[in-house]
Design a protein around this motif. Structure first.
Motif, PDB file in Angstrom:
ATOM      1  N   VAL A  69      95.043  21.324 137.220  1.00 18.79           N
ATOM      2  CA  VAL A  69      95.418  21.617 135.843  1.00 18.79           C
ATOM      3  C   VAL A  69      94.957  20.520 134.884  1.00 18.79           C
ATOM      4  O   VAL A  69      94.636  20.793 133.728  1.00 18.79           O
ATOM      5  CB  VAL A  69      96.948  21.836 135.730  1.00 18.79           C
ATOM      6  N   GLY A  70      94.901  19.261 135.347  1.00 16.70           N
ATOM      7  CA  GLY A  70      94.421  18.186 134.486  1.00 16.70           C
ATOM      8  C   GLY A  70      92.988  18.410 134.051  1.00 16.70           C
ATOM      9  O   GLY A  70      92.688  18.409 132.842  1.00 16.70           O
ATOM     10  N   PRO A  71      92.059  18.611 134.996  1.00 16.85           N
ATOM     11  CA  PRO A  71      90.684  18.938 134.604  1.00 16.85           C
ATOM     12  C   PRO A  71      90.582  20.202 133.755  1.00 16.85           C
ATOM     13  O   PRO A  71      89.744  20.297 132.860  1.00 16.85           O
ATOM     14  CB  PRO A  71      89.970  19.111 135.947  1.00 16.85           C
ATOM     15  N   TRP A  72      91.441  21.190 134.047  1.00 16.00           N
ATOM     16  CA  TRP A  72      91.453  22.431 133.265  1.00 16.00           C
ATOM     17  C   TRP A  72      91.772  22.148 131.800  1.00 16.00           C
ATOM     18  O   TRP A  72      91.077  22.609 130.891  1.00 16.00           O
ATOM     19  CB  TRP A  72      92.485  23.373 133.876  1.00 16.00           C
ATOM     20  N   LEU A  73      92.810  21.345 131.552  1.00 10.95           N
ATOM     21  CA  LEU A  73      93.188  21.002 130.183  1.00 10.95           C
ATOM     22  C   LEU A  73      92.095  20.195 129.491  1.00 10.95           C
ATOM     23  O   LEU A  73      91.769  20.433 128.325  1.00 10.95           O
ATOM     24  CB  LEU A  73      94.507  20.230 130.182  1.00 10.95           C
ATOM     25  N   ARG A  74      91.522  19.243 130.211  1.00  8.89           N
ATOM     26  CA  ARG A  74      90.473  18.415 129.604  1.00  8.89           C
ATOM     27  C   ARG A  74      89.220  19.235 129.308  1.00  8.89           C
ATOM     28  O   ARG A  74      88.523  18.999 128.314  1.00  8.89           O
ATOM     29  CB  ARG A  74      90.144  17.226 130.513  1.00  8.89           C
ATOM     30  N   ALA A  75      88.949  20.231 130.157  1.00  9.26           N
ATOM     31  CA  ALA A  75      87.789  21.087 129.923  1.00  9.26           C
ATOM     32  C   ALA A  75      87.962  21.925 128.660  1.00  9.26           C
ATOM     33  O   ALA A  75      87.004  22.164 127.921  1.00  9.26           O
ATOM     34  CB  ALA A  75      87.553  21.996 131.128  1.00  9.26           C
ATOM     35  N   ILE A  76      89.181  22.379 128.415  1.00 10.11           N
ATOM     36  CA  ILE A  76      89.434  23.139 127.183  1.00 10.11           C
ATOM     37  C   ILE A  76      89.173  22.256 125.968  1.00 10.11           C
ATOM     38  O   ILE A  76      88.529  22.668 125.002  1.00 10.11           O
ATOM     39  CB  ILE A  76      90.876  23.677 127.148  1.00 10.11           C
ATOM     40  N   VAL A  77      89.684  21.008 126.013  1.00  2.00           N
ATOM     41  CA  VAL A  77      89.448  20.079 124.907  1.00  2.00           C
ATOM     42  C   VAL A  77      87.954  19.838 124.726  1.00  2.00           C
ATOM     43  O   VAL A  77      87.435  19.834 123.607  1.00  2.00           O
ATOM     44  CB  VAL A  77      90.182  18.740 125.165  1.00  2.00           C
ATOM     45  N   ARG A  78      87.250  19.634 125.831  1.00  3.00           N
ATOM     46  CA  ARG A  78      85.804  19.372 125.761  1.00  3.00           C
ATOM     47  C   ARG A  78      85.066  20.554 125.131  1.00  3.00           C
ATOM     48  O   ARG A  78      84.185  20.361 124.277  1.00  3.00           O
ATOM     49  CB  ARG A  78      85.270  19.088 127.170  1.00  3.00           C
ATOM     50  N   ASN A  79      85.423  21.762 125.522  1.00  5.48           N
ATOM     51  CA  ASN A  79      84.775  22.942 124.936  1.00  5.48           C
ATOM     52  C   ASN A  79      85.087  23.069 123.455  1.00  5.48           C
ATOM     53  O   ASN A  79      84.217  23.404 122.642  1.00  5.48           O
ATOM     54  CB  ASN A  79      85.227  24.205 125.671  1.00  5.48           C
ATOM     55  N   ASN A  80      86.348  22.820 123.086  1.00  6.29           N
ATOM     56  CA  ASN A  80      86.713  22.864 121.669  1.00  6.29           C
ATOM     57  C   ASN A  80      85.918  21.839 120.872  1.00  6.29           C
ATOM     58  O   ASN A  80      85.434  22.114 119.770  1.00  6.29           O
ATOM     59  CB  ASN A  80      88.211  22.599 121.499  1.00  6.29           C
ATOM     60  N   ALA A  81      85.799  20.617 121.415  1.00  5.82           N
ATOM     61  CA  ALA A  81      85.071  19.560 120.721  1.00  5.82           C
ATOM     62  C   ALA A  81      83.593  19.914 120.572  1.00  5.82           C
ATOM     63  O   ALA A  81      82.986  19.685 119.519  1.00  5.82           O
ATOM     64  CB  ALA A  81      85.222  18.245 121.486  1.00  5.82           C
ATOM     65  N   ARG A  82      83.004  20.484 121.610  1.00  8.50           N
ATOM     66  CA  ARG A  82      81.596  20.860 121.535  1.00  8.50           C
ATOM     67  C   ARG A  82      81.366  21.955 120.504  1.00  8.50           C
ATOM     68  O   ARG A  82      80.350  21.957 119.802  1.00  8.50           O
ATOM     69  CB  ARG A  82      81.107  21.309 122.910  1.00  8.50           C
ATOM     70  N   MET A  83      82.312  22.897 120.411  1.00  9.42           N
ATOM     71  CA  MET A  83      82.174  23.935 119.391  1.00  9.42           C
ATOM     72  C   MET A  83      82.271  23.330 117.996  1.00  9.42           C
ATOM     73  O   MET A  83      81.582  23.770 117.063  1.00  9.42           O
ATOM     74  CB  MET A  83      83.249  25.007 119.578  1.00  9.42           C
ATOM     75  N   THR A  84      83.110  22.325 117.826  1.00  7.08           N
ATOM     76  CA  THR A  84      83.212  21.650 116.536  1.00  7.08           C
ATOM     77  C   THR A  84      81.899  20.975 116.182  1.00  7.08           C
ATOM     78  O   THR A  84      81.457  20.996 115.028  1.00  7.08           O
ATOM     79  CB  THR A  84      84.339  20.609 116.578  1.00  7.08           C
ATOM     80  N   LEU A  85      81.244  20.376 117.165  1.00  6.01           N
ATOM     81  CA  LEU A  85      79.972  19.703 116.923  1.00  6.01           C
ATOM     82  C   LEU A  85      78.850  20.688 116.608  1.00  6.01           C
ATOM     83  O   LEU A  85      77.928  20.374 115.854  1.00  6.01           O
ATOM     84  CB  LEU A  85      79.586  18.871 118.148  1.00  6.01           C
ATOM     85  N   ARG A  86      78.939  21.892 117.170  1.00  7.44           N
ATOM     86  CA  ARG A  86      77.861  22.865 116.994  1.00  7.44           C
ATOM     87  C   ARG A  86      77.976  23.673 115.712  1.00  7.44           C
ATOM     88  O   ARG A  86      77.000  24.207 115.223  1.00  7.44           O
ATOM     89  CB  ARG A  86      77.849  23.840 118.181  1.00  7.44           C
ATOM     90  N   ALA A  87      79.174  23.829 115.205  1.00  5.22           N
ATOM     91  CA  ALA A  87      79.371  24.715 114.062  1.00  5.22           C
ATOM     92  C   ALA A  87      80.491  24.198 113.195  1.00  5.22           C
ATOM     93  O   ALA A  87      81.342  23.437 113.645  1.00  5.22           O
ATOM     94  CB  ALA A  87      79.696  26.135 114.546  1.00  5.22           C
ATOM     95  N   PRO A  88      80.523  24.613 111.917  1.00  3.66           N
ATOM     96  CA  PRO A  88      81.585  24.153 111.007  1.00  3.66           C
ATOM     97  C   PRO A  88      82.892  24.891 111.173  1.00  3.66           C
ATOM     98  O   PRO A  88      83.825  24.623 110.453  1.00  3.66           O
ATOM     99  CB  PRO A  88      80.984  24.441 109.621  1.00  3.66           C
ATOM    100  N   ARG A  89      82.946  25.842 112.125  1.00  2.00           N
ATOM    101  CA  ARG A  89      84.152  26.633 112.301  1.00  2.00           C
ATOM    102  C   ARG A  89      84.724  26.380 113.680  1.00  2.00           C
ATOM    103  O   ARG A  89      84.495  27.121 114.623  1.00  2.00           O
ATOM    104  CB  ARG A  89      83.866  28.132 112.148  1.00  2.00           C
ATOM    105  N   PRO A  90      85.525  25.317 113.856  1.00  2.00           N
ATOM    106  CA  PRO A  90      86.069  25.038 115.177  1.00  2.00           C
ATOM    107  C   PRO A  90      87.042  26.120 115.608  1.00  2.00           C
ATOM    108  O   PRO A  90      87.929  26.508 114.872  1.00  2.00           O
ATOM    109  CB  PRO A  90      86.805  23.707 114.983  1.00  2.00           C
ATOM    110  N   VAL A  91      86.821  26.653 116.807  1.00  2.00           N
ATOM    111  CA  VAL A  91      87.646  27.726 117.330  1.00  2.00           C
ATOM    112  C   VAL A  91      88.002  27.411 118.764  1.00  2.00           C
ATOM    113  O   VAL A  91      87.148  26.974 119.536  1.00  2.00           O
ATOM    114  CB  VAL A  91      86.885  29.077 117.290  1.00  2.00           C
TER     115      VAL A  91
END
Length: 314
Positions: A69-91
């Protein structure tokens, strides 16, 4: 005695909100470290962490390997952060598929467990203040999910949207223990009732009898806010629907989200065959109730996820 992550995940999947609260508190520092490493200090990093917590609220039942579950939670954060870097609409995006349950039919026991999880999550949402609940429903359960669109629907600055979402997400995470021991309404029954109500009202409106819908379900002094800065009362609502029908526009109910005194309808707008570009593809009805009747309606035309290039959201 300190409980292992795997044990806490199994308890959370069975509907124990306190167990998920412990998990989020235990892994919050590592989740924040991931966000800071990608986004640096600032509101975007905090958003990535808090969005991940809301994802966990809704999706912990799909974790296949409880010990991970720890890696699972960190992976969600990582994906959210990458989406923020790629586009102005963080989702908030879906967690990595290798951690998800296989897409099979749940057993009756699993369905009951997921029902319990759903009920206490919605109980926690119901406990939010009306402004916080409104932005939460729009952010996580509608197509008007960007900060800019939420701001437009609610008539507040983007900064206020960020502030309300931050407060709401902290309240959701912090209220898990309370939700775990509270009596929960049957969310499925309430949701089904809102869907039936919405379908009946839209069908009545499409038959040219929207004024009856307004008389029976709106307060006489209800306010309507429409695109283009239009503001009025029940007459504006009836006039707008009548004009759409006269122009050959039809609506089809596509989504209903409800919590307490806030109800959201999302509809497909169907332009007349001889004028296919007559209207936007969809509408969002944000309804605020008082004693079960509409006291305010905000009509908005969201930018659909499929049109904005938005990835799959939770």
């Amino acid at each position: 005695m300190v409980q292992a992550d795997a044990e806490l995940v199994l308890l959370a999947q069975a509907g124990d909100a306190a167990a998920l609260g412990v998990l989020l508190a235990r892994h919050e520092a590592e989740m924040r470290a991931v966000a800071l490493s990608l986004l640096g200090y600032g509101p975007d990093a905090e958003d990535a962490v808090q969005d991940a917590m809301v994802v966990a609220l809704r999706r912990v039942g799909e974790v296949r390997d409880p010990a991970a579950v720890g890696p699972w939670l960190r992976a969600i954060v990582r994906n959210n952060a990458r989406m923020t870097l790629r586009a102005p609409r963080p989702v908030p995006v879906a967690e990595p598929e290798w951690f998800a349950r296989p897409a099979d039919t749940p057993t009756p026991e699993e369905a009951l467990d997921r029902g319990a999880m759903r009920d206490w999550v919605w109980h926690a949402i119901d406990a939010l203040s009306e402004p916080d609940r409104m932005v939460t429903l729009l952010r996580y359960f509608s197509e008007a999910s960007s900060y800019e669109q939420i701001a437009a629907v609610c008539g507040v600055p983007v900064g206020t949207v960020r502030s309300r979402l931050s407060h709401a997400r902290r309240a959701l995470a912090g209220g898990l223990r309370t939700a775990a021991t509270a009596a929960h309404a049957d969310v499925a029954t309430l949701s089904d009732a809102r869907w039936r109500e919405g379908r009946d009202m839209i069908a009545t409106a499409m038959r040219g009898d929207f004024d009856r819908v307004v008389r029976e379900s709106w307060w006489p002094d209800a306010e309507m806010l429409a695109p283009g800065g239009l503001r009025g009362g029940t007459d504006l609502a009836i006039h707008g629907m009548t004009k759409d029908l006269t122009d050959g526009v039809r609506q089809r109910l596509r989504n209903v989200v409800a919590s307490g005194d806030v109800v959201i309808w999302e509809t497909d707008l169907i332009s007349p065959p001889d004028d296919p570009e007559h209207c936007p593809p969809g509408a969002l009805w944000l309804q605020v109730l008082r004693e079960g009747r509409v006291r305010q309606l905000t009509l908005f035309h969201p930018v659909a996820a499929r049109d904005a290039g938005r990835p799959a959201a939770v």
